[in-house]
Design an enzyme around this catalytic site. Structure first.
Site, PDB file in Angstrom:
ATOM      1  N   ASN A  42      27.753  54.500   1.937  1.00 38.65           N
ATOM      2  CA  ASN A  42      27.016  53.245   1.781  1.00 38.65           C
ATOM      3  C   ASN A  42      26.275  53.570   0.289  1.00 38.65           C
ATOM      4  O   ASN A  42      25.224  53.141   0.596  1.00 38.65           O
ATOM      5  CB  ASN A  42      25.950  53.426   2.847  1.00 38.65           C
ATOM      6  CG  ASN A  42      25.698  54.711   3.496  1.00 38.65           C
ATOM      7  OD1 ASN A  42      25.115  55.159   2.383  1.00 38.65           O
ATOM      8  ND2 ASN A  42      25.082  54.613   4.853  1.00 38.65           N
TER       9      ASN A  42
ATOM     10  N   ASP B 116      17.192  67.406   0.531  1.00 36.43           N
ATOM     11  CA  ASP B 116      17.613  67.216   1.948  1.00 36.43           C
ATOM     12  C   ASP B 116      17.388  68.325   3.579  1.00 36.43           C
ATOM     13  O   ASP B 116      18.575  69.202   2.775  1.00 36.43           O
ATOM     14  CB  ASP B 116      17.821  65.766   2.015  1.00 36.43           C
ATOM     15  CG  ASP B 116      19.487  65.768   1.662  1.00 36.43           C
ATOM     16  OD1 ASP B 116      20.532  67.120   2.088  1.00 36.43           O
ATOM     17  OD2 ASP B 116      20.073  64.916   1.727  1.00 36.43           O
TER      18      ASP B 116
ATOM     19  N   GLU C 226      19.447  56.111   2.600  1.00 37.62           N
ATOM     20  CA  GLU C 226      19.842  55.405   3.026  1.00 37.62           C
ATOM     21  C   GLU C 226      19.496  54.028   2.165  1.00 37.62           C
ATOM     22  O   GLU C 226      18.345  53.925   2.175  1.00 37.62           O
ATOM     23  CB  GLU C 226      19.794  56.026   4.515  1.00 37.62           C
ATOM     24  CG  GLU C 226      19.445  56.827   5.351  1.00 37.62           C
ATOM     25  CD  GLU C 226      20.905  57.364   5.354  1.00 37.62           C
ATOM     26  OE1 GLU C 226      22.262  56.472   4.639  1.00 37.62           O
ATOM     27  OE2 GLU C 226      21.830  57.871   6.146  1.00 37.62           O
TER      28      GLU C 226
ATOM     29  N   HIS D 261      24.269  55.932  -0.159  1.00 39.76           N
ATOM     30  CA  HIS D 261      23.367  57.043   0.002  1.00 39.76           C
ATOM     31  C   HIS D 261      23.035  58.342  -1.025  1.00 39.76           C
ATOM     32  O   HIS D 261      23.701  58.786  -1.695  1.00 39.76           O
ATOM     33  CB  HIS D 261      22.124  57.046   1.283  1.00 39.76           C
ATOM     34  CG  HIS D 261      23.526  58.129   1.800  1.00 39.76           C
ATOM     35  ND1 HIS D 261      23.564  58.222   3.113  1.00 39.76           N
ATOM     36  CD2 HIS D 261      24.160  59.862   1.092  1.00 39.76           C
ATOM     37  CE1 HIS D 261      25.079  59.622   3.401  1.00 39.76           C
ATOM     38  NE2 HIS D 261      24.780  60.688   1.530  1.00 39.76           N
TER      39      HIS D 261
HETATM   40  C1  GLP Z   1      24.953  63.770   3.049  1.00 41.85           C
HETATM   41  C2  GLP Z   1      24.563  64.246   2.025  1.00 41.85           C
HETATM   42  C3  GLP Z   1      24.486  63.782   0.422  1.00 41.85           C
HETATM   43  C4  GLP Z   1      25.598  64.168   0.086  1.00 41.85           C
HETATM   44  C5  GLP Z   1      26.669  62.944   0.317  1.00 41.85           C
HETATM   45  C6  GLP Z   1      27.973  63.073   0.629  1.00 41.85           C
HETATM   46  O1  GLP Z   1      24.934  63.347   4.424  1.00 41.85           O
HETATM   47  N1  GLP Z   1      22.708  63.838   2.068  1.00 41.85           N
HETATM   48  O2  GLP Z   1      23.611  64.207  -0.169  1.00 41.85           O
HETATM   49  O3  GLP Z   1      25.643  63.796  -1.510  1.00 41.85           O
HETATM   50  O4  GLP Z   1      26.356  62.861   2.182  1.00 41.85           O
HETATM   51  O5  GLP Z   1      28.657  63.641   1.409  1.00 41.85           O
HETATM   52  P1  GLP Z   1      29.869  64.463   1.101  1.00 41.85           P
HETATM   53  O6  GLP Z   1      30.357  65.102  -0.315  1.00 41.85           O
HETATM   54  O7  GLP Z   1      30.677  65.301   2.214  1.00 41.85           O
HETATM   55  O8  GLP Z   1      31.048  62.944   1.202  1.00 41.85           O
END
Ligand code: GLP
Length: 270
Positions: free
Chosen positions: A162, A91, A169, A164
């Site tokens: 959440n 993404d 989402e 995702h």
């Molecule tokens: C982000 C990314 C995800 C990631 C998630 C968790 O927004 N788009 O690909 O897995 O949130 O992030 P973190 O590893 O910092 O908890």
């Protein structure tokens, strides 16, 4: 040494993943984050040594930092050659300038591409600039590029609190494909730390879809720490559906959830 437990045990007790015909998601619990990271990095190294031109699906976020550091160490100390792999990131935010430190490309440059010397011509991101003016074309092009490369051999995934995956989402369908969407309030709050202020966090992103993720031949999901314990529980045992997109991973034939004991704390021994 890892403690390996499988949620398959739950299916035997008649949970709804068995009833719905979905496979259970294997959960592997490591005693510490470093042990989990070493295991996953070793799997990636084994794949790349066997198949130097492997196609890797990459994720960003704090969860991935230590994993990429371990890959960099394997590159520096053990000669792991990542120069021929092709990568597709999940993404990218919309609305940031190219080169902005908060783009996911900048994240990847800092944590993996530069120190592990990847061939930038083989690194791919959804085109967030084009997505802002022609979201359908940008989305289709990314799907086409993944397909033209032959699909993803190994997809790395983190979990949003959440549920995702990528930026799919809550509300994202199992059939969803690469597209532009608005970010959930909780996702933007969680990103405030890196942006400094909530107002600076983009409101939209382009992400591969749930169906795109599920087409990867192997999926390694990572989650660490107490703050992920609830989403880990919901991913493995909650109702499968768009409300928690990570539950769709239970429909994948070769997906593993790698967690430390803190992230697994609500999962076992209930
Ligand atoms: C982000 C990314 C995800 C990631 C998630 C968790 O927004 N788009 O690909 O897995 O949130 O992030 P973190 O590893 O910092 O908890």
């Amino acid at each position: 040494m890892t403690i390996q437990e499988s949620s398959r045990a739950r299916s035997a007790e008649g949970d709804d993943s068995a009833a719905s015909g979905l496979g259970a998601l294997e959960a592997v619990v490591g005693p510490t984050r470093s042990v989990v990271v070493a295991d996953v990095a070793q799997e990636i190294a084994d794949l790349v040594r066997e198949r130097p031109e492997a196609i890797l699906g990459l994720a960003t976020g704090g969860t991935m930092v230590e994993l990429y550091a371990e890959l960099v160490r394997l590159h520096r100390d053990e000669g792991l050659d990542l120069s021929r792999v092709t990568t597709f990131n999940l993404d990218e935010y919309l609305g940031l300038d190219e080169g902005d430190a908060n783009t996911f490309r900048s994240f990847m440059e800092e944590h993996l591409f530069e120190p592990a010397e990847l061939d930038r011509a083989r690194t791919n991101f959804p085109d967030s600039t084009r997505a802002a003016t022609d979201p359908l074309a940008a989305s289709r092009e990314y799907e086409d590029a993944i397909a033209a490369a032959g699909g993803i051999d190994l997809q790395l995934l983190g979990l949003g609190r959440n549920g995702h995956i990528g930026f799919n989402e809550p509300g994202s369908l199992r059939e969803s494909r690469t597209r532009v969407l608005t970010l959930a309030a909780r996702t933007r709050e969680d990103a405030t730390g890196t942006f400094g202020a909530l107002a600076d966090v983009p409101t939209a992103a382009i992400t591969v879809g749930v169906a795109t993720i599920l087409e990867a031949r192997r999926v390694c999901i990572l989650a660490f720490g107490e703050r992920k314990a609830e989403v880990v529980l919901r991913t493995v045992t909650g109702d499968v559906g768009p409300e928690v997109p990570s539950t769709f991973l239970r429909g994948h034939a070769d997906a593993v959830l790698h967690v430390d004991t803190a992230a697994a704390s609500q999962l076992f021994g209930r």
